[in-house]
Design an enzyme around this catalytic site. Structure first.
Site, PDB file in Angstrom:
ATOM      1  N   ARG A  99      23.642  -8.971   2.727  1.00  0.00           N
ATOM      2  CA  ARG A  99      23.129  -8.559   4.027  1.00  0.00           C
ATOM      3  C   ARG A  99      21.858  -7.746   3.805  1.00  0.00           C
ATOM      4  O   ARG A  99      21.698  -7.080   2.783  1.00  0.00           O
ATOM      5  CB  ARG A  99      24.169  -7.714   4.751  1.00  0.00           C
ATOM      6  CG  ARG A  99      24.452  -6.390   4.053  1.00  0.00           C
ATOM      7  CD  ARG A  99      25.551  -5.611   4.729  1.00  0.00           C
ATOM      8  NE  ARG A  99      26.855  -6.140   4.365  1.00  0.00           N
ATOM      9  CZ  ARG A  99      28.015  -5.593   4.726  1.00  0.00           C
ATOM     10  NH1 ARG A  99      28.030  -4.503   5.464  1.00  0.00           N
ATOM     11  NH2 ARG A  99      29.152  -6.109   4.354  1.00  0.00           N
TER      12      ARG A  99
ATOM     13  N   ASP B 231      19.800  -4.718   5.954  1.00  0.00           N
ATOM     14  CA  ASP B 231      20.135  -3.816   7.055  1.00  0.00           C
ATOM     15  C   ASP B 231      19.171  -3.967   8.231  1.00  0.00           C
ATOM     16  O   ASP B 231      18.109  -4.578   8.115  1.00  0.00           O
ATOM     17  CB  ASP B 231      20.118  -2.369   6.565  1.00  0.00           C
ATOM     18  CG  ASP B 231      21.233  -2.117   5.560  1.00  0.00           C
ATOM     19  OD1 ASP B 231      22.287  -2.779   5.668  1.00  0.00           O
ATOM     20  OD2 ASP B 231      21.034  -1.272   4.667  1.00  0.00           O
TER      21      ASP B 231
ATOM     22  N   TYR C  79      13.768  -6.293  -4.718  1.00  0.00           N
ATOM     23  CA  TYR C  79      13.319  -5.707  -3.454  1.00  0.00           C
ATOM     24  C   TYR C  79      11.961  -5.043  -3.681  1.00  0.00           C
ATOM     25  O   TYR C  79      11.656  -4.593  -4.790  1.00  0.00           O
ATOM     26  CB  TYR C  79      14.294  -4.617  -2.993  1.00  0.00           C
ATOM     27  CG  TYR C  79      15.524  -5.122  -2.274  1.00  0.00           C
ATOM     28  CD1 TYR C  79      15.514  -5.305  -0.899  1.00  0.00           C
ATOM     29  CD2 TYR C  79      16.702  -5.395  -2.960  1.00  0.00           C
ATOM     30  CE1 TYR C  79      16.640  -5.750  -0.226  1.00  0.00           C
ATOM     31  CE2 TYR C  79      17.834  -5.841  -2.299  1.00  0.00           C
ATOM     32  CZ  TYR C  79      17.793  -6.020  -0.923  1.00  0.00           C
ATOM     33  OH  TYR C  79      18.907  -6.453  -0.254  1.00  0.00           O
TER      34      TYR C  79
ATOM     35  N   ARG D 265      16.556   2.219  -0.646  1.00  0.00           N
ATOM     36  CA  ARG D 265      15.828   3.207   0.157  1.00  0.00           C
ATOM     37  C   ARG D 265      16.060   4.631  -0.343  1.00  0.00           C
ATOM     38  O   ARG D 265      15.161   5.477  -0.270  1.00  0.00           O
ATOM     39  CB  ARG D 265      16.227   3.063   1.626  1.00  0.00           C
ATOM     40  CG  ARG D 265      15.666   1.762   2.230  1.00  0.00           C
ATOM     41  CD  ARG D 265      16.513   1.215   3.361  1.00  0.00           C
ATOM     42  NE  ARG D 265      16.438   2.073   4.527  1.00  0.00           N
ATOM     43  CZ  ARG D 265      17.111   1.832   5.663  1.00  0.00           C
ATOM     44  NH1 ARG D 265      17.892   0.762   5.765  1.00  0.00           N
ATOM     45  NH2 ARG D 265      16.996   2.656   6.675  1.00  0.00           N
TER      46      ARG D 265
END
Lengths: 244, 244
Positions: free
Chosen positions: B51, B53, B111, B197
């Site tokens: 997933r 976010d 990422y 993050r």
């Protein structure tokens, strides 16, 4: 009194174009004049190299304004970027000679029009015109070559009757295609109302085989807007650079 | 029955993340399942590599689904791109082995987190986190190097109590800066909730001198979320590539 020259960039999506005129709200000029006037403590007028229409973007628009301020160029840039909305950016500020005028002194401008012939990269989707028509780039470039030089471009504009000259000079048109995006870059002495969008619309019709190459000669001769291609949507158009 | 593997891209700005769960509306998974189910004439479930976010973007998310259709891969891609919204793009569709599963077979993912330390280019403004804090990139890279390898990353996640393993492996973190944009690329075997993050938030604190390098050892040892940096905003994060 000093004269400041700025290179500015904006996402035109939500603005009614560059120029503040009459009751037109939400123009980029207005956003600048509000912030600059606040910075200088007096009403300041700002001049761009030319208006861009509603929804048209800019990456290298040039504008200048005169005012008295103790701030240096770096401080002016930081001040403006702090108070201007996130879709307007001042890329540089420098002091110009007092007689410099962004519009009157512009020698030529380069615009870019982008066409996506398949669904575009999501991160650039707001800056291209999307169509599923298919185009022959070579035919488009042949059409483009016929536009070069000095001509009366009245037929390639949305102007009504005018007494002003509609003669302009186009210096180059380069057409490239990469990853499903056709880019048409046009440099010219100046452009009439909607001229870039109509020129590219006409080149697309030629590239699709909908118009023959000779259509361009006809439009120059007859000066009839209805002979040219469609005025393409604003979202695909960007003012890239202004030369002085 | 065939198994189709897709590489997909999306602008996550207006979505509640990838995963359809409970009453969550407006997820990217839901958009895909609606269109694919319509295409196949039966209810189809789609699996992504993981997933993303709410508000997180993807340029190289991988997903797969099984169905019976007479369409070939090119036709499937065109169908989906026609019916999916403009902020979701299918970049490729290919047939995979029946046992291929986007999440279970993923070996690692990359990422990218982007930070603008000055007002960013208007055309990318929605895909970066903007801050006027100043960072020492070398210090950030030293902090990043301490994160490499296999560790318990519990302190770098927003997970509550969990019985599942919080051990993950980070293969590389590269930090570059260009034109006022800091890019942090992280490749790892998998990531816990908010882990990228929080890692980047912690590296920024180290780059700013707000946290010492040794903070990373402490977070590994004590596994306390509150010792790590802030969870940075979703808009700066993009899933770049999934490796199999």
């Amino acid at each position: 009194m000093k004269n400041y020259k700025m290179i500015i960039s904006y996402d035109g999506t939500k603005y009614n174009g560059w120029q503040r005129q009459g009751n037109t709200q939400n123009t980029i000029q207005e956003k600048f004049e509000n912030v600059i006037s606040k910075m200088c403590g007096e009403k300041v007028e700002i001049h761009a190299s030319g208006r861009t229409d509603r929804g048209v973007h800019a990456d290298g628009q040039t504008a200048n304004f005169k005012c008295n301020t103790d701030l240096n160029c770096k401080e002016i840039k930081d001040y403006l970027n702090h108070y201007l909305p996130e879709d307007i950016l001042v890329k540089s500020v420098e002091e110009a000679q007092l007689r410099f005028h962004s519009r009157l002194n512009a020698v030529s401008k380069t615009y870019e029009y982008k066409i996506a012939t398949e669904k575009p990269d999501v991160f650039i989707r707001k800056y291209v015109f999307v169509t599923d028509r298919k185009f022959d780039i070579e035919a488009m470039q042949k059409g483009a070559d016929k536009l070069l030089g000095t001509h009366d471009f009245k037929g390639f504009s949305s102007l009504g009757k005018t007494k002003k000259s509609t003669v302009r000079t186009i210096n180059f048109i380069s057409i490239t295609e990469e990853n499903g995006i056709i880019s048409v870059k046009i440099n010219g002495s100046g452009f009439l109302y909607n001229m870039v969008r109509i020129i590219v619309g006409t080149l697309l019709d030629i590239g699709e085989g909908k118009l023959p190459l000779s259509a361009i000669d006809e439009i120059f001769e007859e000066k009839l807007r209805e002979k040219a291609g469609a005025t393409l949507p604003a979202c695909g158009l960007k003012l890239v650079e202004v030369f002085y």
